[in-house]
Motif scaffolding. Sequence first.
Motif, mmCIF file in Angstrom:
data_model
loop_
_atom_site.group_PDB
_atom_site.id
_atom_site.type_symbol
_atom_site.label_atom_id
_atom_site.label_comp_id
_atom_site.label_asym_id
_atom_site.label_seq_id
_atom_site.Cartn_x
_atom_site.Cartn_y
_atom_site.Cartn_z
ATOM 1 N N LYS A 31 0.815 -1.214 0.000
ATOM 2 C CA LYS A 31 0.000 0.000 0.000
ATOM 3 C C LYS A 31 0.847 1.261 0.000
ATOM 4 O O LYS A 31 0.449 2.290 -0.569
ATOM 5 N N HIS A 32 2.018 1.213 0.626
ATOM 6 C CA HIS A 32 2.838 2.417 0.782
ATOM 7 C C HIS A 32 4.092 2.397 -0.102
ATOM 8 O O HIS A 32 4.404 3.397 -0.746
ATOM 9 N N THR A 33 4.809 1.285 -0.134
ATOM 10 C CA THR A 33 6.067 1.229 -0.892
ATOM 11 C C THR A 33 6.063 0.128 -1.948
ATOM 12 O O THR A 33 7.120 -0.196 -2.493
ATOM 13 N N GLY A 34 4.904 -0.458 -2.212
ATOM 14 C CA GLY A 34 4.836 -1.485 -3.235
ATOM 15 C C GLY A 34 4.912 -0.888 -4.640
ATOM 16 O O GLY A 34 4.927 0.329 -4.844
ATOM 17 N N VAL A 35 4.963 -1.770 -5.628
ATOM 18 C CA VAL A 35 5.045 -1.320 -7.018
ATOM 19 C C VAL A 35 3.817 -0.502 -7.395
ATOM 20 O O VAL A 35 3.919 0.547 -8.040
ATOM 21 N N GLN A 36 2.633 -0.964 -6.979
ATOM 22 C CA GLN A 36 1.416 -0.242 -7.347
ATOM 23 C C GLN A 36 1.391 1.156 -6.742
ATOM 24 O O GLN A 36 0.908 2.108 -7.376
ATOM 25 N N ALA A 37 1.923 1.325 -5.533
ATOM 26 C CA ALA A 37 1.955 2.650 -4.915
ATOM 27 C C ALA A 37 2.946 3.568 -5.625
ATOM 28 O O ALA A 37 2.684 4.760 -5.825
ATOM 29 N N ARG A 38 4.087 3.018 -6.043
ATOM 30 C CA ARG A 38 5.097 3.828 -6.744
ATOM 31 C C ARG A 38 4.598 4.236 -8.135
ATOM 32 O O ARG A 38 4.846 5.367 -8.581
ATOM 33 N N ILE A 39 3.920 3.330 -8.820
ATOM 34 C CA ILE A 39 3.380 3.672 -10.137
ATOM 35 C C ILE A 39 2.283 4.725 -10.002
ATOM 36 O O ILE A 39 2.185 5.660 -10.808
ATOM 37 N N LYS A 40 1.470 4.602 -8.971
ATOM 38 C CA LYS A 40 0.383 5.562 -8.779
ATOM 39 C C LYS A 40 0.905 6.946 -8.432
ATOM 40 O O LYS A 40 0.267 7.960 -8.732
ATOM 41 N N SER A 41 2.072 7.026 -7.805
ATOM 42 C CA SER A 41 2.658 8.340 -7.540
ATOM 43 C C SER A 41 3.088 9.031 -8.831
ATOM 44 O O SER A 41 3.103 10.264 -8.909
ATOM 45 N N GLU A 42 3.438 8.243 -9.857
ATOM 46 C CA GLU A 42 3.797 8.817 -11.160
ATOM 47 C C GLU A 42 2.561 9.036 -12.036
ATOM 48 O O GLU A 42 2.508 9.999 -12.802
#
Length: 741
Positions: free
Chosen positions: A372-383
Amino acid sequence: MKRKSTDISSYFKKKSTKGGVKEMAGEQERLSNSEEEEEEERNRQSSMTRIHSQQQQPRDSQHHWSQKRGRTRQKQVLDPKQPHLKIFPRTHQGDRRRCFSKDWYNTHKWLEYSQSKDSAYCYACRHFSLPSSGDSVFTSEEGFKHWKKATFKDGGLLGHAKSEAHTNAMLAWAEYEKSTASTSSLSASLNAEYNKLVKENREYIKVVGETLLLTATQNIAQRAHKESEGENKGNFLAIMKLLAKHNPTVKRKMTSQRNATYLGHDTQNEIIDCLAEMVRTSVTSEVSQSEAFSILVDETKDLSKKEQMSFVIRYYYNGSVCESFLAFEAAQRLDAAALSQKIIQILQKHGLHYKNHLVGQAYDGASVMSGKHTGVQARIKSEAPLAFYVHCNAHCLNLVLVDSVKCIPEANCFFSLLQKLYVFVQREMFQGAPRELQRLIETRWACKYDACKTVRDRLSAIIRLLKEISEEQNGDRAVEARGLLAQIDLKFGSLLVIFTSVLGEIKYLSDILQSPQLDLGTAVTLVDSLVDTLESYREGSLFNDIWDNTLTLTEQCNISATPSGRQVRPSSLLEGHYLFTPIVQRQERTEKESFRTGSFIPVTDVLLSEVKRRFSKENCVIMKGIQALHPCSAIFCEKDVVFPFASQYNCSTEDLQYEIPQSSTKCLNCKIALALPVSTASCERSFSKLIKTALRSTMTDERLSNLGVLSVESRRARAINLDDFVDVFAKKHSNRRIKLF
């Protein structure tokens, strides 16, 4: 030698500026025989130079160069100036006024007339006379204008035509015209030969590319272990040799130039790369037009122990939902930062505008991907803020089965017994692959149903087999067979019937969830239908059917219908008395009731709870919102369901309040809803392509990715225009030894 002016007088003006009329008249571009040969050679070399430069130009500029050469030849081969005037100027000569006659042109083709000088000249003597020929009135600046003597036999035009100087000039003129014509024909023949060569080369490259395309789409290995040695040189060369037997052009190209056959492994990689790039360009162009797309990513380890990422794009295009494979990428590191960076690099490499158009991302449930915080999906969603994460629904359904089996001890023992039967039959009875029994693998969604169905259909044959082995003298085999046979009882049969029925319903949903055209709204409807089906199993009518099927199975296989536990005996005090209490009927009722409460209810309850838990997460808000966009849905255009979905993609809820009442009678076409992923089954299918096998384990990552694109997207690959392929290959090929345009 060339005359560009409109009148002959300009010819003599140029001569006079260099030192006088008489002096320059002797320098009137008179060509000797040696000079003619040098001029002819220069013309031939210049023509060959133009042809060579033409070979370096693209095909679309050949017409321009041919027109330019035609204009140059027209300037070189100019006819004498012979104006046809209605009235020529008259001058007083002798007893009358006389003038030039245009009929003299027909008799003397060398004759020229100057309107400004009102004089006649000899074209041949002015341009082709020898330096030692001397001066003549027909080459002087004043020219011949004594019209009275023009038709004399020993003078005038006839007298000049009989002179030796004029005869030599006419011969030189004729030789010049002949050499010019031969140069023109040589250039035309060279052009024709060059065009023929280019056409043959392009046809040959088409055959090579089409052969590699065939092997790639059919998952056939192209090369052998050593192509330079042995009889077996690989499938690609074998197909090319077969084609050479029926195509003379291919045979000539393969045998005439050993350093330009374009059959080597480097050229194969270049051609495969061009073909794969054309397929990727087709995919990315459709994605750009669709405006909204999602990414599907999954990883697996190949035979060379490399972690390969499968990258798939989902989008809505031309009235249908598409899931197109884009690439295999080797992952050097498996942490969230490295994987997210790799995904972004792939998107940037193919020119996909992910920051504004990426609306969904689907992975498996691993913590490194779904964190939720540092996973791949969270990093992609930040971009890409609109990239909503969807846990693969097919994986979720498989986890329902895995967790259900772990929660019920009897079910865990049941599937362990199925696995033991598979191993025993495979090891002891059949040398090689098993005939019917299925292996249980947790990562395969349908294997449990297939295993239960196979054992149920072949249970009588399995029991007979175990009985035969148990009666043998071989101790180990007999003991193991007796142990397996002892566990096949009423409880085993009842669990076999239960799981065959329940897993059959789940398999139907699992198969649909793997469809590329399925949207999340339909997936919600199917999950709700599964929940309703499992709840209906608790009713008496369906349970009675399952119990009847269990008794039928035990009767067919000669399995005792009484439980294997302790039997209830009547009291010894009642010996010699008639018993009216139905002990046997009470025992039958107890068996059925114990089956219902001990096996049937726990299995259905656990499956129901796991389905509701797995499919009631945050993504169900999106799934319910998409379902509410369908006119046939019971919750169509309900504000409580549509507004949370709209807020995920920054849609104005105030505008929706006015738009929803007006759109309740028509279907809403939402590209975002259709582009959102349901499962990563397309990634799983790409791994199933047998590209990197044990005999092809040394394949490079780039070649694996290109072959994967051509194999998975075989429909697009077969539709490639081979003429466009040759153009792309000719531009990208750095060391081109044959001309392709």
